[in-house]
Design a protein around this motif. Structure first.
Motif, mmCIF file in Angstrom:
data_model
loop_
_atom_site.group_PDB
_atom_site.id
_atom_site.type_symbol
_atom_site.label_atom_id
_atom_site.label_comp_id
_atom_site.label_asym_id
_atom_site.label_seq_id
_atom_site.Cartn_x
_atom_site.Cartn_y
_atom_site.Cartn_z
ATOM 1 N N UNK A 163 45.968 53.776 -42.107
ATOM 2 C CA UNK A 163 45.789 54.969 -41.280
ATOM 3 C C UNK A 163 46.059 56.193 -42.147
ATOM 4 N N UNK A 209 42.487 70.607 -39.104
ATOM 5 C CA UNK A 209 41.391 70.250 -38.188
ATOM 6 C C UNK A 209 40.514 69.188 -38.824
ATOM 7 N N UNK A 210 40.431 69.233 -40.147
ATOM 8 C CA UNK A 210 39.711 68.205 -40.907
ATOM 9 C C UNK A 210 40.304 68.216 -42.313
ATOM 10 N N UNK A 243 41.249 54.414 -41.165
ATOM 11 C CA UNK A 243 41.173 55.185 -39.923
ATOM 12 C C UNK A 243 41.737 56.568 -40.215
ATOM 13 N N UNK A 244 40.934 57.588 -39.974
ATOM 14 C CA UNK A 244 41.365 58.962 -40.248
ATOM 15 C C UNK A 244 41.692 59.646 -38.927
ATOM 16 N N UNK A 245 42.889 60.193 -38.851
ATOM 17 C CA UNK A 245 43.280 60.922 -37.641
ATOM 18 C C UNK A 245 43.705 62.333 -38.054
ATOM 19 N N UNK A 246 42.832 63.296 -37.737
ATOM 20 C CA UNK A 246 43.138 64.689 -38.089
ATOM 21 C C UNK A 246 43.959 65.332 -36.972
ATOM 22 N N UNK A 247 44.335 66.576 -37.167
ATOM 23 C CA UNK A 247 45.122 67.345 -36.194
ATOM 24 C C UNK A 247 46.414 66.617 -35.826
ATOM 25 N N UNK A 248 46.996 65.970 -36.813
ATOM 26 C CA UNK A 248 48.216 65.190 -36.560
ATOM 27 C C UNK A 248 49.260 65.547 -37.616
ATOM 28 N N UNK A 296 36.796 66.951 -47.427
ATOM 29 C CA UNK A 296 36.150 66.359 -46.249
ATOM 30 C C UNK A 296 35.244 65.208 -46.688
#
Lengths: 291, 433
Positions: B31, B37-38, B123-128, B111
Motif C-alpha cells: 500500500x 491530492x495526487x 495500491x495507491x491511496x492519495x489524500x491520506x 504522478x
C-alpha cells in the motif's frame, strides 16, 4: 429500494487553472480532478439521509474515462454497494445528447427506483447530463430539490427550492432523476473501506455492452459540430507617446521599435530610509506626480 | 484486524514509489500512501533527475516518463556583486541514451512514476496523511491516517515521508534537528516567451542546461542558486543555509529577488512570466544527520533519512532516494520471505546501503560539510576570482599586470595566503581527495 447516484468527475476549477505560455490553453499537468461536490453530497444523502423503508442498495455511476475510476473508488469507499463506469473511446467527442443517451442505457441496466445527483456541477457542460439522461430514459427530471419528504416504491414527495425563498412540494412518479441542492454532511470514508475500494477493480461498460453503437451515440452522431475555434482577440495596447523632452531621433526610434516597453513592477528592498528614498525617486519619475 | 498488507509505504515521492514498485513486482501486497491530492502535488525539488537507478527499474524510462529536457550541459558559476565566472561543461556523451540526467517537473513525473507502481500491483491511496504509527511492544505494525477512522496494518512500514519525517521521529529513530543541518530552498518557475529558452541558452531540440551558482545570496546569506531549463520555462531558485537565515534574521525571498536582479541573470529572465513559487527544506548534513535507519517493523528512506548528497557545487537527492527505496524494498521482501520483521532482521538494510553508492557517497563526502559552512566560500572567493579576472581583462591604458601580482595583491587585501591555503586544504579534503 434500488438507488442510483450519478457522479461526475470534474476538474477542480475553484483553484486557478494552469495555462500555457500564451495564457490561452489549460495545461493538463497541475489540474486536479475531483468528485463533483454536489454529487458527493447526493451520495451522502442516498447513503445516510434518504427516508427509505426496508432494504436499500446504492449504485454510483460515472460516465468518463480512466480518470473517473478514482471518483468511483471514493464512492465505493464511502459506502456505495456497487459502482459502474461507463466509457467508450467513441464517447470522447460525443455531445451531451449522445452521452445522455448512453447514461440512460446504463440506468436501464441498473433498473433503479430512484436516481439522485447534485443540482450544481463545477463543469458547466456536464451539468446538463442528468437532465438529458432523464429525457432519453423517458423519466422525470426534478431539479433544485432540498429534501425528499416521502419515498414510496413508485412515488416520492419532494420539496423544491424556488426564487426568493419560496418552496414547492412536488409529487413525483418514480423512477425519476432528482437533483439535490443540499445533501448530507461531507463523507469521510474509513481507512479499511478506502483501502478495500482502492484495491478493487472498477467495472466498466462500453457502448457495445449497453447495446448501443458509436453511430448513434458517439461523436459521429453529434447534431452540432465545431466548425472552427477562434482564440479571444488580444486586448489592444495603446502605444505610449514617447517623452517629448527626448530628441527627435530617439523619439522616432522608440516609435519604430513598436512602442515603448510595457511598464514593469519594481521591487524595492533595504532600510526604511532607503525605501523612502526609492519611493520618492520613483514618484518623481512618474509623469502624473508633481513632487 | 488482520494484517492486510505485507508492506505499507508512506510517501509517494521517489523513495516511496520506488519501494512500492519493487515490492509490487515481487508480488507482495503493498500500500502506497500519499498526503497530496495526487503523487507529486506537494513535492518540490530543484528540477534535475539523474536517472541511473531509474533506468535499471524502468529501462528507457525517458520514452514514457514526462521529462522536459535531457541535461547535456552543466555550468558552475561563481557569482560576485556585478560579475560572474562560469565553468561551462558540455558533453556529446550526455546527449546519448541512457542520458546523464533530465530536467523534470515533479507534479507530472511523480504522478507517472506512481502509476508505474500501480500497474505493477501496488495500491495507491492519495489524500491520506499518516499521523501516527501503531506499535505492539517494540514492533511497529501499522499506521493511522489523519481524519479517518480505522488503522492500517502491515508487516513492514517504509517511512519515505520526506525531510521532516514524522514517522522516524515517532518511531524514536531521530531526535531534533539543528539549523546547521538544513538549507532552505525556494524556487520559481518562470515562463519565457516561445523560443527564448533555446535562444538564450544555446539549446537545440531537447537539449537542456543545469547551472549551479555559488556566492553571497542576498545580504550576507550563505548558499547557492540553481537554474534549470524546462521545455519553455525556467526553474530557478536559491538554497540558503538555515542557520544563516536565522543568524541574519533575513527573508529568503529577498535573496531570490536579488539573484533574479543580478546583471548576469536578469537578461535571461526578460519577458518571463512568473508561474509558480515553492519552498523546501533540504537535509544536507549527510551522514552527520542520518537517523537510525531501521527498527522492528520499520525502515526509513530518502529525505526522511537525510539521504541527500551535498557537494557544494552539486546537490543530489532523487537518485539517492530511489536507490534507498529500492534497498528498503529488497530488505522488506527478504524479511517477508523469512517471516521475521524484527530489528535484527531489518538491520541488513543498513548493510545493503553501505554496500551501495548511497552510504558510500555520503561517507565519501562527509568532510564537505565544513567546506559548505565556510563563509569565505560565499563571501570572499567568488568575488576574489571575479575581481582578479576583471582587473586582468580590463584595458585601461595602464598596461596589463601579470596575473600573479593581481592575485597576490587581492589575496593580501582579502584573506591572506595562509588562510587560502587552509581553505584549499579543507576544500581538497571535502571534494577532491
Amino acid at each position: 429500494m434500488k438507488i442510483a447516484v450519478l457522479v461526475r468527475n470534474v476538474v477542480d476549477c475553484r483553484i486557478p487553472l494552469p495555462v500555457d505560455e500564451f495564457g490561452e490553453k489549460p495545461l493538463l499537468e497541475g489540474m486536479i480532478n475531483i468528485v463533483n461536490p454536489g454529487d458527493w453530497l447526493a451520495l451522502d444523502y442516498a447513503l445516510n439521509s434518504l427516508p427509505v423503508r426496508g432494504d436499500k442498495s446504492v449504485t454510483a455511476l460515472s460516465l468518463g474515462d480512466k480518470e473517473s475510476e478514482e471518483t468511483l473508488r471514493w464512492c465505493r469507499a464511502a459506502g456505495a454497494q456497487r459502482v459502474l463506469r461507463i466509457w467508450d473511446s467513441a464517447l470522447a467527442g460525443a455531445d451531451q445528447l449522445g452521452k445522455g443517451k448512453t447514461l440512460a442505457a446504463a440506468l436501464a441496466r441498473v433498473e433503479p427506483d430512484l436516481v439522485l445527483c447534485g443540482d450544481n456541477c463545477l463543469d458547466q457542460m456536464l451539468s446538463l447530463l442528468p437532465g438529458v439522461a432523464a429525457a432519453a430514459a423517458g423519466i422525470s427530471y426534478v431539479p433544485g430539490v432540498t429534501t425528499i419528504e416521502r419515498l414510496e416504491k413508485e412515488t416520492a414527495v419532494v420539496v423544491r427550492k424556488l426564487e426568493k425563498g419560496r418552496r414547492e412540494r412536488v409529487h413525483v412518479r418514480l423512477p425519476a432523476v432528482i437533483a439535490l441542492v443540499d445533501g448530507g454532511d461531507s463523507l469521510y470514508p474509513d481507512l479499511p473501506d478506502s483501502v478495500a475500494a482502492f484495491s478493487e477493480t472498477v467495472p466498466c461498460i462500453d457502448l457495445a455492452g449497453l447495446g448501443l453503437s458509436a453511430e448513434n451515440t458517439g461523436e459521429r452522431a453529434n447534431l452540432a459540430h465545431t466548425v472552427s475555434l477562434r482564440l479571444a482577440r488580444p486586448v489592444p495596447v495603446r502605444p505610449v507617446t514617447p517623452d517629448p523632452n527626448l530628441p527627435a531621433e530617439q523619439r522616432l526610434r522608440k516609435i519604430l521599435q513598436g512602442g515603448v516597453a510595457r511598464k514593469q513592477g519594481e521591487i524595492a528592498s533595504g532600510s526604511p530610509e532607503q525605501l523612502a528614498d526609492r519611493i520618492i525617486a520613483f514618484l518623481r519619475r512618474e509623469p502624473g506626480a508633481r513632487l | 484486524m488482520n494484517k492486510s498488507f505485507d508492506v505499507i509505504v508512506v510517501g509517494a515521492g521517489p523513495a516511496g514509489t520506488t519501494a512500492a514498485l519493487v515490492l509490487a513486482r515481487k508480488g507482495l501486497k503493498v500500500l502506497l500512501l500519499e498526503r497530496g491530492e495526487y503523487p507529486g502535488s506537494k513535492n518540490m525539488f530543484g528540477g534535475a533527475l539523474f536517472g541511473g537507478v531509474l533506468s535499471q527499474l524502468v529501462p528507457e524510462y525517458w520514452q514514457e516518463a514526462p521529462v522536459e529536457r535531457y541535461i547535456h550541459r552543466k555550468m558552475i558559476t561563481l557569482l560576485a556583486g556585478e560579475s560572474a565566472v562560469s565553468l561551462d561543461f558540455e558533453s556529446a556523451n550526455f546527449k546519448q541514451p541512457p542520458y546523464n540526467g533530465f530536467v523534470i517537473q515533479r507534479p507530472r513525473f511523480d504522478r507517472w512514476y506512481a502509476q508505474e507502481a500501480v500497474k505493477a500491483g501496488a495500491v495507491l491511496l492519495a489524500q491520506s496523511t499518516v499521523e501516527d504509527i501503531i506499535r505492539e511492544g517494540s514492533q511497529i505494525v501499522g499506521v493511522r491516517v489523519r481524519g479517518r477512522r480505522g488503522e492500517l496494518r502491515a508487516n513492514v512500514v517504509i517511512a519515505a515521508d520526506g525531510v521532516l519525517s514524522l514517522l522516524a521521529r515517532k518511531a524514536g529513530l531521530r531526535g531534533d534537528f539543528r539549523p546547521d543541518q538544513f538549507s532552505l530552498g525556494v524556487k520559481e518557475t518562470i515562463q519565457l516567451p516561445p523560443g527564448a529558452v533555446e535562444e538564450r541558452f544555446r539549446l537545440t531540440g531537447d537539449e537542456g542546461l543545469s547551472n549551479e551558482f555559488l556566492g553571497r545570496m542576498g545580504d550576507g546569506l550563505h548558499g547557492g542558486a540553481f537554474l534549470y531549463t524546462n521545455r519553455s520555462s525556467l526553474a530557478l531558485g536559491v538554497v540558503v543555509h538555515a542557520h544563516s537565515l536565522k543568524d541574519k534574521k533575513a527573508a529568503i525571498y529577498d535573496a531570490l529577488e536579488k539573484f533574479k536582479r543580478h546583471p548576469v541573470i536578469a537578461p535571461l529572465l526578460e519577458g518571463g512570466r512568473f508561474l509558480e513559487y515553492s519552498a523546501h527544506l533540504i537535509p544536507e548534513a549527510g551522514v552527520a544527520m542520518t537517523p537510525k535507519l531501521y527498527t522492528g517493523g520499520m525502515l526509513v528512506a530518502g529525505d526522511a533519512a537525510g539521504m541527500v548528497l551535498m557537494g557544494g557545487v552539486f546537490l543530489e537527492g532523487v537518485n539517492f532516494a530511489m536507490a534507498a527505496g529500492w534497498t528498503a524494498a529488497e530488505t522488506a521482501a527478504n524479511a517477508c520471505e523469512k517471516g521475521r520483521f524484527d530489528a535484527q532482521t531489518l538491520a541488513q538494510y543498513r548493510e545493503r546501503l553501505e554496500g551501495s553508492f548511497v552510504l558510500r557517497d555520503l561517507n565519501r563526502y562527509k568532510h564537505v560539510l565544513p567546506v559548505v559552512l565556510n563563509k569565505r566560500l560565499y563571501e570572499v572567493y567568488p568575488s576574489l576570482v571575479c575581481r582578479t579576472l576583471e582587473k586582468w581583462f580590463a584595458v585601461d591604458g595602464q598596461g596589463h599586470p601579470k596575473l600573479a601580482s593581481i592575485v597576490k595583491g587581492l589575496l593580501n587585501e582579502e584573506i591572506g595566503f595562509w588562510q587560502m591555503a587552509r581553505d584549499g586544504y579543507q576544500l581538497g579534503r571535502g571534494l577532491v581527495w
